[in-house]
Design a protein around this motif. Structure first.
Motif, PDB file in Angstrom:
ATOM      1  N   GLN A 111       0.819  -1.227   0.000  1.00 40.47           N
ATOM      2  CA  GLN A 111       0.000   0.000   0.000  1.00 40.47           C
ATOM      3  C   GLN A 111       0.847   1.270   0.000  1.00 40.47           C
ATOM      4  N   ASN A 112       1.970   1.256   0.744  1.00 35.86           N
ATOM      5  CA  ASN A 112       2.813   2.459   0.806  1.00 35.86           C
ATOM      6  C   ASN A 112       3.284   2.859  -0.580  1.00 35.86           C
ATOM      7  N   ALA A 113       3.782   1.864  -1.306  1.00 35.79           N
ATOM      8  CA  ALA A 113       4.327   2.155  -2.635  1.00 35.79           C
ATOM      9  C   ALA A 113       3.200   2.565  -3.595  1.00 35.79           C
ATOM     10  N   ILE A 114       2.042   1.937  -3.474  1.00 33.48           N
ATOM     11  CA  ILE A 114       0.930   2.280  -4.365  1.00 33.48           C
ATOM     12  C   ILE A 114       0.518   3.742  -4.128  1.00 33.48           C
ATOM     13  N   LEU A 115       0.418   4.118  -2.844  1.00 35.75           N
ATOM     14  CA  LEU A 115       0.067   5.510  -2.523  1.00 35.75           C
ATOM     15  C   LEU A 115       1.155   6.471  -2.998  1.00 35.75           C
ATOM     16  N   PHE A 116       2.394   6.033  -2.824  1.00 36.91           N
ATOM     17  CA  PHE A 116       3.523   6.855  -3.270  1.00 36.91           C
ATOM     18  C   PHE A 116       3.427   7.118  -4.775  1.00 36.91           C
ATOM     19  N   TYR A 117       3.221   6.049  -5.558  1.00 33.07           N
ATOM     20  CA  TYR A 117       3.180   6.224  -7.013  1.00 33.07           C
ATOM     21  C   TYR A 117       1.924   6.998  -7.451  1.00 33.07           C
ATOM     22  N   LYS A 118       0.819   6.786  -6.765  1.00 28.99           N
ATOM     23  CA  LYS A 118      -0.386   7.579  -7.103  1.00 28.99           C
ATOM     24  C   LYS A 118      -0.122   9.062  -6.870  1.00 28.99           C
ATOM     25  N   HIS A 119       0.581   9.343  -5.756  1.00 27.04           N
ATOM     26  CA  HIS A 119       0.954  10.721  -5.428  1.00 27.04           C
ATOM     27  C   HIS A 119       1.761  11.336  -6.580  1.00 27.04           C
ATOM     28  N   HIS A 120       2.470  10.498  -7.325  1.00 28.81           N
ATOM     29  CA  HIS A 120       3.289  10.968  -8.451  1.00 28.81           C
ATOM     30  C   HIS A 120       2.616  10.708  -9.804  1.00 28.81           C
ATOM     31  N   SER A 121       1.281  10.684  -9.792  1.00 30.72           N
ATOM     32  CA  SER A 121       0.489  10.624 -11.036  1.00 30.72           C
ATOM     33  C   SER A 121       0.590   9.302 -11.794  1.00 30.72           C
ATOM     34  N   PHE A 122       0.958   8.230 -11.118  1.00 32.96           N
ATOM     35  CA  PHE A 122       0.858   6.903 -11.726  1.00 32.96           C
ATOM     36  C   PHE A 122      -0.561   6.382 -11.476  1.00 32.96           C
ATOM     37  N   SER A 123      -1.119   5.650 -12.447  1.00 36.47           N
ATOM     38  CA  SER A 123      -2.428   5.012 -12.242  1.00 36.47           C
ATOM     39  C   SER A 123      -2.301   3.508 -12.415  1.00 36.47           C
ATOM     40  N   ILE A 124      -3.186   2.809 -11.735  1.00 40.52           N
ATOM     41  CA  ILE A 124      -3.204   1.341 -11.858  1.00 40.52           C
ATOM     42  C   ILE A 124      -3.864   0.993 -13.191  1.00 40.52           C
ATOM     43  N   ILE A 125      -3.176   0.186 -13.997  1.00 38.47           N
ATOM     44  CA  ILE A 125      -3.772  -0.180 -15.289  1.00 38.47           C
ATOM     45  C   ILE A 125      -4.032  -1.674 -15.416  1.00 38.47           C
ATOM     46  N   ASP A 126      -3.447  -2.471 -14.531  1.00 40.94           N
ATOM     47  CA  ASP A 126      -3.683  -3.916 -14.654  1.00 40.94           C
ATOM     48  C   ASP A 126      -3.321  -4.618 -13.350  1.00 40.94           C
ATOM     49  N   HIS A 127      -3.783  -5.854 -13.242  1.00 40.45           N
ATOM     50  CA  HIS A 127      -3.550  -6.684 -12.053  1.00 40.45           C
ATOM     51  C   HIS A 127      -3.034  -8.032 -12.549  1.00 40.45           C
ATOM     52  N   LEU A 128      -1.882  -8.471 -12.054  1.00 40.93           N
ATOM     53  CA  LEU A 128      -1.333  -9.762 -12.501  1.00 40.93           C
ATOM     54  C   LEU A 128      -1.352 -10.740 -11.329  1.00 40.93           C
ATOM     55  N   ASP A 129      -2.080 -11.836 -11.502  1.00 37.52           N
ATOM     56  CA  ASP A 129      -2.171 -12.832 -10.432  1.00 37.52           C
ATOM     57  C   ASP A 129      -0.838 -13.559 -10.261  1.00 37.52           C
ATOM     58  N   GLN A 130      -0.443 -13.756  -9.007  1.00 37.40           N
ATOM     59  CA  GLN A 130       0.744 -14.566  -8.655  1.00 37.40           C
ATOM     60  C   GLN A 130       1.966 -14.222  -9.497  1.00 37.40           C
ATOM     61  N   PHE A 131       2.234 -12.951  -9.612  1.00 41.32           N
ATOM     62  CA  PHE A 131       3.330 -12.483 -10.460  1.00 41.32           C
ATOM     63  C   PHE A 131       4.693 -12.704  -9.804  1.00 41.32           C
ATOM     64  N   TYR A 132       4.746 -12.572  -8.479  1.00 42.18           N
ATOM     65  CA  TYR A 132       6.043 -12.609  -7.783  1.00 42.18           C
ATOM     66  C   TYR A 132       6.432 -14.022  -7.382  1.00 42.18           C
ATOM     67  N   GLN A 133       7.765 -14.171  -7.104  1.00 43.28           N
ATOM     68  CA  GLN A 133       8.309 -15.478  -6.718  1.00 43.28           C
ATOM     69  C   GLN A 133       7.556 -16.078  -5.530  1.00 43.28           C
TER      70      GLN A 133
END
Ligand SMILES: CC(C)(COP(=O)(O)OP(=O)(O)OC[C@H]1O[C@@H](n2cnc3c(N)ncnc32)[C@H](O)[C@@H]1OP(=O)(O)O)[C@@H](O)C(=O)NCCC(=O)NCCS
Length: 149
Positions: A111-133
């Motif tokens: 959540q911290n990073a998501i809020l951080f990037y939103k604060h810098h005008s990034f928007s969520i465009i997609d969701h990838l299931d089980q993307f990470y190791q």
């Protein structure tokens, strides 16, 4: 006070050490060396009293697009604008190179990073299931112009 500057080769060990502490994904030292050699303009550090307290690694992926691959700030220096300064410096470099769109992945639970990037005008465009190791989902976030390039 801290300064934001482009990475030097002498910084690599400190950056690798900091990355292992602040990022949940693990990256090999060779990968840092590769980014340092291939995209020095996208690799910046924040330094305080000769210690690296934050870093960003970004790259160009095509003529008009780029990615932020890593961004991390030492825990006791967070919420003081360091991450913002690093990201803004990277975006200045991006604009100079006529790159108009930046994407990145972030853990859906970060959540911290998501809020951080939103604060810098990034928007969520997609969701990838089980993307990470570790099986976590990722969100793809985008800054800049819509994708027509
Ligand atoms: C995400 C990260 C780089 C932010 O760095 P930072 O130096 O703390 O960020 P800043 O101080 O520049 O924050 C700028 C804005 O982002 C948002 N933000 C940053 N951290 C936040 C938090 N913990 N909670 C809520 N909002 C937050 C706020 O809007 C903040 O503005 P404000 O201080 O006026 O409220 C840092 O938390 C970090 O290193 N996290 C661990 C690694 C990571 O998740 N990296 C990103 C994915 S690769």
């Amino acid at each position: 006070m801290y300064t934001i500057r482009q990475i030097h080769s002498d910084d690599l060990f400190q950056v690798i050490d900091l990355a292992s502490k602040v990022l949940s994904e693990k990256y090999t030292p060779q990968l840092f060396l590769y980014f340092y050699e291939s995209f020095p303009w996208g690799f910046w550090v924040a330094e305080k009293n000769k210690k690296i307290i934050g870093f960003i690694v970004g790259i160009r992926t095509s003529q008009r697009k780029g990615r932020v691959l890593m961004l991390g700030v030492q825990e006791n220096h967070r919420k003081q604008g360091v991450g913002s300064k690093l990201l803004k410096q990277f975006l200045r470099e991006v604009i100079k190179r006529k790159i108009i769109q930046i994407e990145l992945e972030v853990q859906a639970s970060n959540q911290n990073a998501i809020l951080f990037y939103k604060h810098h005008s990034f928007s969520i465009i997609d969701h990838l299931d089980q993307f990470y190791q570790n099986g976590d989902d990722a969100l793809i976030m985008r800054w800049g112009e819509p994708s027509q390039y």
